[in-house]
Write a protein that holds these residues in place. Structure first.
Motif, PDB file in Angstrom:
ATOM      1  N   TRP A  75      -0.356  -2.709  -7.908  1.00  0.00           N
ATOM      2  CA  TRP A  75       0.083  -1.487  -8.504  1.00  0.00           C
ATOM      3  C   TRP A  75      -1.015  -1.154  -9.171  1.00  0.00           C
ATOM      4  O   TRP A  75      -1.523   0.483  -8.624  1.00  0.00           O
ATOM      5  CB  TRP A  75       1.354  -1.614  -9.715  1.00  0.00           C
ATOM      6  CG  TRP A  75       1.744  -0.302 -10.168  1.00  0.00           C
ATOM      7  CD1 TRP A  75       3.127   0.061  -9.771  1.00  0.00           C
ATOM      8  CD2 TRP A  75       1.351   0.474 -10.835  1.00  0.00           C
ATOM      9  NE1 TRP A  75       3.446   1.308 -10.136  1.00  0.00           N
ATOM     10  CE2 TRP A  75       2.356   1.604 -10.993  1.00  0.00           C
ATOM     11  CE3 TRP A  75       0.014   0.966 -11.409  1.00  0.00           C
ATOM     12  CZ2 TRP A  75       2.141   2.905 -11.661  1.00  0.00           C
ATOM     13  CZ3 TRP A  75      -0.304   2.033 -12.135  1.00  0.00           C
ATOM     14  CH2 TRP A  75       0.910   3.073 -12.242  1.00  0.00           C
ATOM     15  N   SER A  76      -1.955  -1.493  -9.797  1.00  0.00           N
ATOM     16  CA  SER A  76      -3.252  -1.226 -10.360  1.00  0.00           C
ATOM     17  C   SER A  76      -4.085  -0.850  -9.248  1.00  0.00           C
ATOM     18  O   SER A  76      -4.743   0.293  -9.351  1.00  0.00           O
ATOM     19  CB  SER A  76      -3.723  -2.267 -11.362  1.00  0.00           C
ATOM     20  OG  SER A  76      -4.993  -1.965 -11.767  1.00  0.00           O
ATOM     21  N   TRP A  77      -4.235  -1.606  -8.116  1.00  0.00           N
ATOM     22  CA  TRP A  77      -5.093  -1.177  -6.953  1.00  0.00           C
ATOM     23  C   TRP A  77      -4.938   0.236  -6.289  1.00  0.00           C
ATOM     24  O   TRP A  77      -5.538   1.025  -6.093  1.00  0.00           O
ATOM     25  CB  TRP A  77      -5.048  -2.282  -6.098  1.00  0.00           C
ATOM     26  CG  TRP A  77      -6.140  -2.063  -4.645  1.00  0.00           C
ATOM     27  CD1 TRP A  77      -7.257  -2.444  -4.799  1.00  0.00           C
ATOM     28  CD2 TRP A  77      -5.695  -1.426  -3.697  1.00  0.00           C
ATOM     29  NE1 TRP A  77      -7.849  -2.065  -3.592  1.00  0.00           N
ATOM     30  CE2 TRP A  77      -7.032  -1.411  -2.984  1.00  0.00           C
ATOM     31  CE3 TRP A  77      -4.740  -0.619  -3.206  1.00  0.00           C
ATOM     32  CZ2 TRP A  77      -7.156  -0.557  -1.501  1.00  0.00           C
ATOM     33  CZ3 TRP A  77      -4.904  -0.030  -2.071  1.00  0.00           C
ATOM     34  CH2 TRP A  77      -5.917   0.009  -1.197  1.00  0.00           C
ATOM     35  N   ASN A  78      -3.469   0.286  -6.255  1.00  0.00           N
ATOM     36  CA  ASN A  78      -2.797   1.516  -5.667  1.00  0.00           C
ATOM     37  C   ASN A  78      -3.166   2.875  -6.474  1.00  0.00           C
ATOM     38  O   ASN A  78      -3.602   3.682  -6.013  1.00  0.00           O
ATOM     39  CB  ASN A  78      -1.348   1.286  -5.312  1.00  0.00           C
ATOM     40  CG  ASN A  78      -1.118   0.669  -3.794  1.00  0.00           C
ATOM     41  OD1 ASN A  78      -1.399   1.211  -2.677  1.00  0.00           O
ATOM     42  ND2 ASN A  78      -0.844  -0.621  -4.047  1.00  0.00           N
ATOM     43  N   TYR A  79      -2.966   2.673  -7.651  1.00  0.00           N
ATOM     44  CA  TYR A  79      -3.042   3.710  -8.657  1.00  0.00           C
ATOM     45  C   TYR A  79      -4.626   4.067  -8.636  1.00  0.00           C
ATOM     46  O   TYR A  79      -4.944   5.431  -8.784  1.00  0.00           O
ATOM     47  CB  TYR A  79      -2.648   3.176 -10.046  1.00  0.00           C
ATOM     48  CG  TYR A  79      -2.931   4.291 -11.222  1.00  0.00           C
ATOM     49  CD1 TYR A  79      -1.983   5.601 -11.125  1.00  0.00           C
ATOM     50  CD2 TYR A  79      -4.170   4.452 -11.991  1.00  0.00           C
ATOM     51  CE1 TYR A  79      -2.138   6.519 -12.257  1.00  0.00           C
ATOM     52  CE2 TYR A  79      -4.329   5.263 -12.953  1.00  0.00           C
ATOM     53  CZ  TYR A  79      -3.414   6.397 -13.046  1.00  0.00           C
ATOM     54  OH  TYR A  79      -3.608   7.400 -13.983  1.00  0.00           O
ATOM     55  N   TYR A  80      -5.418   3.150  -8.700  1.00  0.00           N
ATOM     56  CA  TYR A  80      -6.921   3.379  -8.566  1.00  0.00           C
ATOM     57  C   TYR A  80      -7.354   4.039  -7.471  1.00  0.00           C
ATOM     58  O   TYR A  80      -7.919   4.972  -7.394  1.00  0.00           O
ATOM     59  CB  TYR A  80      -7.634   1.923  -8.617  1.00  0.00           C
ATOM     60  CG  TYR A  80      -8.932   1.813  -9.032  1.00  0.00           C
ATOM     61  CD1 TYR A  80      -9.381   1.618 -10.660  1.00  0.00           C
ATOM     62  CD2 TYR A  80     -10.097   2.500  -8.601  1.00  0.00           C
ATOM     63  CE1 TYR A  80     -10.755   1.502 -10.929  1.00  0.00           C
ATOM     64  CE2 TYR A  80     -11.563   2.107  -8.828  1.00  0.00           C
ATOM     65  CZ  TYR A  80     -11.581   1.849 -10.131  1.00  0.00           C
ATOM     66  OH  TYR A  80     -12.883   1.673 -10.708  1.00  0.00           O
ATOM     67  N   HIS A  81      -6.775   3.748  -6.413  1.00  0.00           N
ATOM     68  CA  HIS A  81      -6.842   4.306  -5.090  1.00  0.00           C
ATOM     69  C   HIS A  81      -6.526   5.896  -4.905  1.00  0.00           C
ATOM     70  O   HIS A  81      -7.199   6.691  -4.611  1.00  0.00           O
ATOM     71  CB  HIS A  81      -6.059   3.525  -3.826  1.00  0.00           C
ATOM     72  CG  HIS A  81      -6.528   4.028  -2.458  1.00  0.00           C
ATOM     73  ND1 HIS A  81      -7.828   3.995  -2.029  1.00  0.00           N
ATOM     74  CD2 HIS A  81      -5.630   4.246  -1.268  1.00  0.00           C
ATOM     75  CE1 HIS A  81      -7.815   4.299  -0.814  1.00  0.00           C
ATOM     76  NE2 HIS A  81      -6.821   4.574  -0.558  1.00  0.00           N
ATOM     77  N   ILE A  82      -5.169   5.982  -5.856  1.00  0.00           N
ATOM     78  CA  ILE A  82      -4.916   7.373  -5.640  1.00  0.00           C
ATOM     79  C   ILE A  82      -5.884   8.410  -6.560  1.00  0.00           C
ATOM     80  O   ILE A  82      -6.156   9.451  -6.230  1.00  0.00           O
ATOM     81  CB  ILE A  82      -3.577   7.465  -6.356  1.00  0.00           C
ATOM     82  CG1 ILE A  82      -2.584   6.823  -5.754  1.00  0.00           C
ATOM     83  CG2 ILE A  82      -3.111   8.878  -6.861  1.00  0.00           C
ATOM     84  CD1 ILE A  82      -1.076   6.609  -6.286  1.00  0.00           C
ATOM     85  N   ASN A  88       0.838  -1.205   0.091  1.00  0.00           N
ATOM     86  CA  ASN A  88      -0.068  -0.059   0.115  1.00  0.00           C
ATOM     87  C   ASN A  88       0.618   1.249  -0.022  1.00  0.00           C
ATOM     88  O   ASN A  88       1.837   1.330   0.815  1.00  0.00           O
ATOM     89  CB  ASN A  88      -0.894  -0.180   1.387  1.00  0.00           C
ATOM     90  CG  ASN A  88      -1.903  -1.052   1.273  1.00  0.00           C
ATOM     91  OD1 ASN A  88      -2.474  -1.447   0.085  1.00  0.00           O
ATOM     92  ND2 ASN A  88      -2.156  -1.556   2.612  1.00  0.00           N
ATOM     93  N   ILE A  89       0.488   2.204  -0.794  1.00  0.00           N
ATOM     94  CA  ILE A  89       0.888   3.684  -0.729  1.00  0.00           C
ATOM     95  C   ILE A  89       0.519   4.229   0.631  1.00  0.00           C
ATOM     96  O   ILE A  89      -0.625   3.859   0.947  1.00  0.00           O
ATOM     97  CB  ILE A  89       1.020   4.662  -2.269  1.00  0.00           C
ATOM     98  CG1 ILE A  89      -0.721   4.325  -2.364  1.00  0.00           C
ATOM     99  CG2 ILE A  89       2.077   3.858  -2.911  1.00  0.00           C
ATOM    100  CD1 ILE A  89      -1.290   5.500  -1.916  1.00  0.00           C
ATOM    101  N   THR A  90       0.991   5.195   0.968  1.00  0.00           N
ATOM    102  CA  THR A  90       0.527   6.344   1.972  1.00  0.00           C
ATOM    103  C   THR A  90      -0.116   7.449   1.309  1.00  0.00           C
ATOM    104  O   THR A  90       0.822   8.310   0.786  1.00  0.00           O
ATOM    105  CB  THR A  90       1.718   6.510   2.815  1.00  0.00           C
ATOM    106  OG1 THR A  90       2.344   5.408   3.531  1.00  0.00           O
ATOM    107  CG2 THR A  90       1.099   7.410   4.046  1.00  0.00           C
ATOM    108  N   LEU A  91      -1.308   7.567   1.725  1.00  0.00           N
ATOM    109  CA  LEU A  91      -2.060   8.944   1.430  1.00  0.00           C
ATOM    110  C   LEU A  91      -1.947   9.781   2.657  1.00  0.00           C
ATOM    111  O   LEU A  91      -1.952   9.633   3.630  1.00  0.00           O
ATOM    112  CB  LEU A  91      -3.434   8.685   1.183  1.00  0.00           C
ATOM    113  CG  LEU A  91      -3.709   7.861   0.059  1.00  0.00           C
ATOM    114  CD1 LEU A  91      -5.390   7.748  -0.318  1.00  0.00           C
ATOM    115  CD2 LEU A  91      -3.025   8.536  -1.461  1.00  0.00           C
ATOM    116  N   PRO A  92      -1.781  11.227   2.302  1.00  0.00           N
ATOM    117  CA  PRO A  92      -1.405  12.469   3.459  1.00  0.00           C
ATOM    118  C   PRO A  92      -2.747  12.234   4.288  1.00  0.00           C
ATOM    119  O   PRO A  92      -3.878  12.009   3.769  1.00  0.00           O
ATOM    120  CB  PRO A  92      -1.362  13.522   2.529  1.00  0.00           C
ATOM    121  CG  PRO A  92      -0.963  13.199   1.199  1.00  0.00           C
ATOM    122  CD  PRO A  92      -1.403  11.849   1.009  1.00  0.00           C
TER     123      PRO A  92
END
Length: 608
Positions: free
Chosen positions: A411-418, A150-154
């Motif tokens: 990668w696709s899931w995280n991009y979609y989340h962004i 998971n990437i981290t969102l502010p």
């Protein structure tokens, strides 16, 4: 995972290495067998595991524990340089036996890939259970071999969403040229065979056609052929005349599909030639914003993360890109381009561009076996760029080569989340790669029903496979205060090869200066008032209920050259693809329709 066993173990025999042909042969299948338009599921190639049955080893009988044990032994084997030679030899034999290409092509591609692939395998975090999912099936592990991350969102609240509304009549618009997938073939030869045993035809070594109608045309050919330089120049000359342009997007794939015989020097020469031709024809007043394609590197799809240093890094490619693209990009953008092949730049006050290196999400990039958790920290960087733009009130366009719905799962899931978090900031997504005229939808993550974004997928300049050459024009809201920067309309232009290769005034001769013509304008073709996400969602419902409109889309998808209609399962595949801005949505749509994975595999055959 690559084990740290002692390297003084006994070398494996060639027969013991045979069970591991599958993993490496999978890469060969991706190289040779993936760049074709999506087909009806009944027409798709034999699944990978079934193809392995052509070996003498009884693949269907191998058990999960045995597979895992054997793969662990492979880790030991690759610690010996002697066994590296044996593995390379086995892969070459696999290519020949699977009839992926003729013997010489198999030997060339093995030699080209062997060092990089083996180094990546030696450094990988590949677990036996993950690799054995390829050979044995999902009961032995997960084929998506890269662990979730998971990437981290502010911790900044998402601003209230305001549905887009059409601009006032007469509001300024930006006219944007979009080009992708040029695929220039230096060895293209008019009159050569358009049908050949190699993966790419219409070349000097393709031989003489068996009948006149199957010879390579002067401007291009409906076959598995790329383009001569004269067609690329004719395209750029016509595109320049069709201006003026406010700016241009260019999403990569310069070289031809002769992936078995490419060198770094050749790739760099072609990058230089095409970059300078674009600058020459479009002129100094048009800024071009490029993105990195998967064919720019050699071996094809080989893009190691930035922590891979030395001769195996991608610095040889990124440095040359920075040198050639310095006429368009500022130094700060060139800095991240040199680092990882991505960058951000302000196009106009209030509009920012992000160019992503989509090779860091690609299933075919074998270097991601080493580490696929946000390679180059690119998505985390994207989040910071988007947050800064949100703070400043900027709108952002994203360009890249491979559509995000075709990326690796995490990668696709995280991009979609962004995209969900920054839906009010991201007002345009533009991709290529499939060579076809398509799109993919993004929905809110809570209900997966409210459309909030569209990834536009533009058609290729090249003819590969069986297509007319084409390019795209986008009409974008702006440049004025508080403009939405959304895509309002787009046009697709083509070179009709049937007409270009046959001059009616001189039968048998080609047109000397063929013209590229408008194939369609989106709002007119589909009866839309705008191209907002809600419009595309409504269009999908029309496709389902009105087959005539869907068949119109199918014809335009292939740039006006399609040999058969798309019905039943083929249509279901296509609707699934268009809804799937996130890769797992494609699989879920597949399962909901009871096709057991066949539709997803067919849709992903669009990868080039």
């Amino acid at each position: 995972m690559v084990a740290s066993f002692s390297s003084n173990r006994n070398a494996m025999s060639p027969s013991a290495l045979r069970p591991f042909l599958g993993l490496i042969t999978f890469t060969l299948l991706l190289v040779f067998g993936s760049c074709h338009p999506a087909q009806h599921p009944a027409q798709t190639r034999t699944p990978f595991r079934q193809q392995l049955d052509s070996f003498r080893f009884p693949w269907r009988n191998i058990t999960c524990p045995v597979c895992k044990a054997l793969f662990a032994i492979l880790d030991v084997a690759l610690l010996s340089s002697v066994n590296e030679e044996r593995v390379a030899h086995a892969v070459c034999e696999a290519c020949i036996r699977l009839h992926l290409a003729d013997e010489q092509v198999c030997r060339n591609i093995t030699e080209l890939f062997r060092d990089d692939f083996i180094r990546a395998l030696q450094q990988s975090l590949l677990w036996p259970s993950e690799a054995c999912a390829v050979l044995v099936g999902p009961s032995c592990g997960t084929f998506d071999i890269y662990a979730p991350w998971n990437i981290t969102l502010p911790k900044v609240p998402k601003p209230p969403v305001t549905p887009p509304s059409p601009p006032k009549p007469g509001s300024p618009q930006s006219r944007v040229l979009f080009l992708t997938d040029i695929h220039w073939d230096k060895e293209y030869q008019a009159g050569s065979a358009a049908d050949c045993k190699e993966p790419l035809c219409c070349r000097e070594d393709s031989g003489v056609p068996k009948w006149k109608r199957r010879k390579a045309g002067y401007w291009g050919t409906y076959s598995k052929c790329d383009l001569p330089l004269r067609t690329v120049e004719n395209f750029l000359k016509n595109a320049a005349k069709a201006g003026p342009w406010d700016w241009a997007y260019w999403t990569g794939d310069i070289p031809a599909h002769n992936v078995w015989s490419q060198t770094r020097d050749q790739q760099l020469t072609e990058l230089t030639v095409i970059s300078r031709l674009i600058h020459k024809y479009l002129g100094t007043n048009v800024t071009v914003y490029p993105a990195v394609g998967n064919h720019e590197s050699t071996p094809v799809n080989s893009f190691p993360p930035p922590f891979i240093h030395g001769n195996r890094s991608s610095s040889w490619l990124y440095d040359k890109m920075a040198e050639e693209w310095a006429v368009w990009l500022p130094e700060q953008a060139l800095k991240t381009l040199r680092y990882g092949g991505f960058y951000s730049v302000e196009i106009q006050p209030g509009l920012r561009l992000v160019s992503l290196n989509m090779n860091f999400c690609a299933r075919e990039n074998f270097w991601l076996m080493v580490n696929s958790s946000d390679p180059a920290n690119q998505l985390q960087w994207l989040v910071q760029v988007l947050q800064d733009s949100e703070n400043r009130g900027e709108k952002v366009h994203i360009i890249g080569h491979i559509p995000p719905g075709l990326c690796l799962g995490s990668w696709s899931w995280n991009y979609y989340h962004i995209v969900n978090r920054y839906e009010s900031t991201i007002t345009g997504q533009f991709f290529g790669h499939t060579h076809l005229d398509e799109f993919q939808m993004f929905y809110d993550e809570e209900t997966m029903s409210r459309p909030l974004g569209v990834a536009f997928i533009a058609p290729s300049v090249t003819t590969f496979v069986n297509l007319n050459p084409g390019y795209r024009v986008y009409y974008v809201d702006g440049n004025y205060k508080n403009s939405s920067r959304l895509v309002l309309d787009h046009e697709t232009y083509i070179l009709n090869l049937t007409e270009a290769n046959h001059n009616p005034k001189s039968p048998g001769d080609p047109e000397q200066d063929p013209k590229w013509s408008l194939l369609y304008r989106a709002t007119e073709a589909y009866g839309l008032s705008s191209l907002f996400p809600s419009d595309y969602e409504a269009l999908l419902r029309v496709f389902i209920n009105d087959d005539r409109t869907f068949q119109r889309f199918w014809y335009l998808r292939h740039k006006g050259h399609v040999s058969e209609s798309c019905r039943e399962a083929c249509k279901t595949t296509m609707i699934c693809f268009l809804r799937s801005g996130r890769s797992d949505e494609l699989d879920q749509c597949d399962q909901r329709n009871g096709f057991g994975g066949k539709l997803a595999r067919a849709a992903r055959k669009t990868l080039c």
